[in-house]
Scaffold this motif. Sequence first.
Motif, PDB file in Angstrom:
ATOM      1  N   MET A 133       0.816  -1.189   0.000  1.00 46.43           N
ATOM      2  CA  MET A 133       0.000   0.000   0.000  1.00 46.43           C
ATOM      3  C   MET A 133       0.859   1.252   0.000  1.00 46.43           C
ATOM      4  SD  MET A 133      -3.220  -0.831   2.457  1.00 46.43           S
ATOM      5  CE  MET A 133      -3.798   0.811   2.251  1.00 46.43           C
ATOM      6  N   SER A 134       1.927   1.231   0.831  1.00 52.84           N
ATOM      7  CA  SER A 134       2.793   2.410   0.885  1.00 52.84           C
ATOM      8  C   SER A 134       4.187   2.003   1.331  1.00 52.84           C
ATOM      9  CB  SER A 134       2.225   3.455   1.857  1.00 52.84           C
ATOM     10  OG  SER A 134       2.243   2.964   3.179  1.00 52.84           O
ATOM     11  N   ALA A 135       5.154   2.857   1.004  1.00 56.67           N
ATOM     12  CA  ALA A 135       6.535   2.606   1.392  1.00 56.67           C
ATOM     13  C   ALA A 135       7.248   3.937   1.601  1.00 56.67           C
ATOM     14  CB  ALA A 135       7.245   1.796   0.314  1.00 56.67           C
ATOM     15  N   THR A 136       7.812   4.109   2.785  1.00 55.59           N
ATOM     16  CA  THR A 136       8.649   5.272   3.059  1.00 55.59           C
ATOM     17  C   THR A 136      10.025   4.761   3.459  1.00 55.59           C
ATOM     18  OG1 THR A 136       7.923   5.356   5.363  1.00 55.59           O
ATOM     19  CG2 THR A 136       6.729   6.739   3.799  1.00 55.59           C
ATOM     20  N   ASN A 137      11.041   5.516   3.090  1.00 55.59           N
ATOM     21  CA  ASN A 137      12.408   5.054   3.287  1.00 55.59           C
ATOM     22  C   ASN A 137      13.304   6.225   3.637  1.00 55.59           C
ATOM     23  OD1 ASN A 137      14.285   2.955   3.302  1.00 55.59           O
ATOM     24  ND2 ASN A 137      14.864   3.327   1.187  1.00 55.59           N
ATOM     25  N   GLY A 138      14.262   5.987   4.524  1.00 56.72           N
ATOM     26  CA  GLY A 138      15.157   7.039   4.993  1.00 56.72           C
ATOM     27  C   GLY A 138      16.073   7.606   3.929  1.00 56.72           C
ATOM     28  N   ARG A 139      16.492   6.795   2.977  1.00 55.93           N
ATOM     29  CA  ARG A 139      17.377   7.262   1.910  1.00 55.93           C
ATOM     30  C   ARG A 139      17.176   6.370   0.695  1.00 55.93           C
ATOM     31  NH1 ARG A 139      23.481   6.395   3.028  1.00 55.93           N
ATOM     32  NH2 ARG A 139      23.017   7.683   4.807  1.00 55.93           N
ATOM     33  N   GLY A 140      16.966   6.958  -0.441  1.00 52.83           N
ATOM     34  CA  GLY A 140      16.776   6.190  -1.663  1.00 52.83           C
ATOM     35  C   GLY A 140      15.447   5.454  -1.659  1.00 52.83           C
ATOM     36  N   PRO A 141      15.220   4.652  -2.697  1.00 55.07           N
ATOM     37  CA  PRO A 141      13.963   3.906  -2.790  1.00 55.07           C
ATOM     38  C   PRO A 141      14.010   2.635  -1.940  1.00 55.07           C
ATOM     39  CG  PRO A 141      15.351   3.389  -4.644  1.00 55.07           C
ATOM     40  CD  PRO A 141      16.080   4.452  -3.851  1.00 55.07           C
ATOM     41  N   VAL A 142      12.852   2.091  -1.621  1.00 59.14           N
ATOM     42  CA  VAL A 142      12.797   0.740  -1.069  1.00 59.14           C
ATOM     43  C   VAL A 142      13.183  -0.179  -2.214  1.00 59.14           C
ATOM     44  CG1 VAL A 142      11.264  -1.052  -0.176  1.00 59.14           C
ATOM     45  CG2 VAL A 142      11.004   1.313   0.604  1.00 59.14           C
ATOM     46  N   GLU A 143      14.128  -1.072  -1.975  1.00 57.60           N
ATOM     47  CA  GLU A 143      14.610  -1.963  -3.031  1.00 57.60           C
ATOM     48  C   GLU A 143      13.970  -3.334  -2.912  1.00 57.60           C
ATOM     49  OE1 GLU A 143      16.511  -1.368  -5.536  1.00 57.60           O
ATOM     50  OE2 GLU A 143      17.824   0.304  -5.030  1.00 57.60           O
ATOM     51  N   ARG A 144      13.388  -3.794  -3.988  1.00 56.03           N
ATOM     52  CA  ARG A 144      12.820  -5.130  -4.023  1.00 56.03           C
ATOM     53  C   ARG A 144      13.920  -6.109  -4.434  1.00 56.03           C
ATOM     54  NH1 ARG A 144       7.796  -6.828  -7.810  1.00 56.03           N
ATOM     55  NH2 ARG A 144       7.590  -8.934  -7.012  1.00 56.03           N
ATOM     56  N   ASP A 145      14.156  -7.121  -3.607  1.00 57.28           N
ATOM     57  CA  ASP A 145      15.142  -8.176  -3.851  1.00 57.28           C
ATOM     58  C   ASP A 145      16.592  -7.676  -3.857  1.00 57.28           C
ATOM     59  OD1 ASP A 145      12.925  -9.803  -4.079  1.00 57.28           O
ATOM     60  OD2 ASP A 145      12.915  -9.724  -6.256  1.00 57.28           O
ATOM     61  N   ARG A 146      16.864  -6.501  -3.329  1.00 50.68           N
ATOM     62  CA  ARG A 146      18.210  -5.930  -3.293  1.00 50.68           C
ATOM     63  C   ARG A 146      18.380  -5.233  -1.944  1.00 50.68           C
ATOM     64  NH1 ARG A 146      20.730  -7.458  -7.710  1.00 50.68           N
ATOM     65  NH2 ARG A 146      22.007  -5.643  -7.940  1.00 50.68           N
ATOM     66  N   SER A 147      19.643  -5.031  -1.538  1.00 43.80           N
ATOM     67  CA  SER A 147      19.862  -4.171  -0.378  1.00 43.80           C
ATOM     68  C   SER A 147      19.557  -2.758  -0.840  1.00 43.80           C
ATOM     69  CB  SER A 147      21.297  -4.285   0.134  1.00 43.80           C
ATOM     70  OG  SER A 147      22.208  -3.692  -0.756  1.00 43.80           O
ATOM     71  N   ASN A 148      19.336  -1.855   0.070  1.00 43.71           N
ATOM     72  CA  ASN A 148      18.881  -0.516  -0.306  1.00 43.71           C
ATOM     73  C   ASN A 148      19.962   0.273  -1.028  1.00 43.71           C
ATOM     74  OD1 ASN A 148      18.612   2.579   0.936  1.00 43.71           O
ATOM     75  ND2 ASN A 148      16.840   1.728  -0.061  1.00 43.71           N
ATOM     76  N   GLY A 149      19.584   0.860  -2.141  1.00 45.88           N
ATOM     77  CA  GLY A 149      20.489   1.719  -2.888  1.00 45.88           C
ATOM     78  C   GLY A 149      20.329   3.161  -2.486  1.00 45.88           C
ATOM     79  N   ARG A 150      20.970   4.047  -3.221  1.00 44.77           N
ATOM     80  CA  ARG A 150      20.938   5.470  -2.884  1.00 44.77           C
ATOM     81  C   ARG A 150      20.271   6.316  -3.960  1.00 44.77           C
ATOM     82  NH1 ARG A 150      25.963   6.888   0.615  1.00 44.77           N
ATOM     83  NH2 ARG A 150      26.418   4.877   1.460  1.00 44.77           N
ATOM     84  N   LYS A 151      20.097   5.751  -5.140  1.00 46.04           N
ATOM     85  CA  LYS A 151      19.569   6.553  -6.246  1.00 46.04           C
ATOM     86  C   LYS A 151      18.320   5.894  -6.799  1.00 46.04           C
ATOM     87  CE  LYS A 151      24.143   8.309  -7.222  1.00 46.04           C
ATOM     88  NZ  LYS A 151      25.275   8.266  -8.092  1.00 46.04           N
ATOM     89  N   ALA A 152      18.412   5.392  -8.009  1.00 47.52           N
ATOM     90  CA  ALA A 152      17.246   4.789  -8.660  1.00 47.52           C
ATOM     91  C   ALA A 152      16.992   3.380  -8.138  1.00 47.52           C
ATOM     92  CB  ALA A 152      17.472   4.741 -10.161  1.00 47.52           C
ATOM     93  N   ALA A 153      15.746   2.922  -8.259  1.00 50.36           N
ATOM     94  CA  ALA A 153      15.419   1.548  -7.889  1.00 50.36           C
ATOM     95  C   ALA A 153      16.294   0.597  -8.695  1.00 50.36           C
ATOM     96  CB  ALA A 153      13.947   1.278  -8.155  1.00 50.36           C
TER      97      ALA A 153
END
Length: 138
Positions: A1-21
């Motif tokens: 329904m929703s996703a908020t993240n401290g930095r960068g996008p929420v990454e599906r199947d990846r550790s969190n990045g800093r720029k684009a999904a």
Amino acid sequence: MSATNGRGPVERDRSNGRKAAGDGTPISFGGVTYAKGLGVHAPSEVVYHLGGTADRFTALVGIDDFSTNQGATGATKASVRGDGKVLFTSGKLTGAGGPVQVDLDVRGVKLLHLVVEDANANTALDHTSWALARVTVR
């Protein structure tokens, strides 16, 4: 329904990045890579609509190898909430401590919240991964 993240996008199947999904590294703990899950950066909250039809939520949650390799000072706390009720709290997570197993009864839960917060009040790489995150439906 929703996703908020401290930095960068929420990454599906990846550790969190800093720029684009898709810019994160594969999720791994202790050198073991996991193909499925979510990568976030504290503070974060991801909300799923289960509609009361699920039975269990399972995952491994912890500070991933990417963050641990960048610096060992990161610390987070993960929690799972169902319809506003706390179902699970990890305690303090660190890269050295490894991931924590989550296995919860979510029968009747309409909204499932996966929450990650900073646990040591610094700006270290608090990338946290929910590996093997799975909801079992009746």
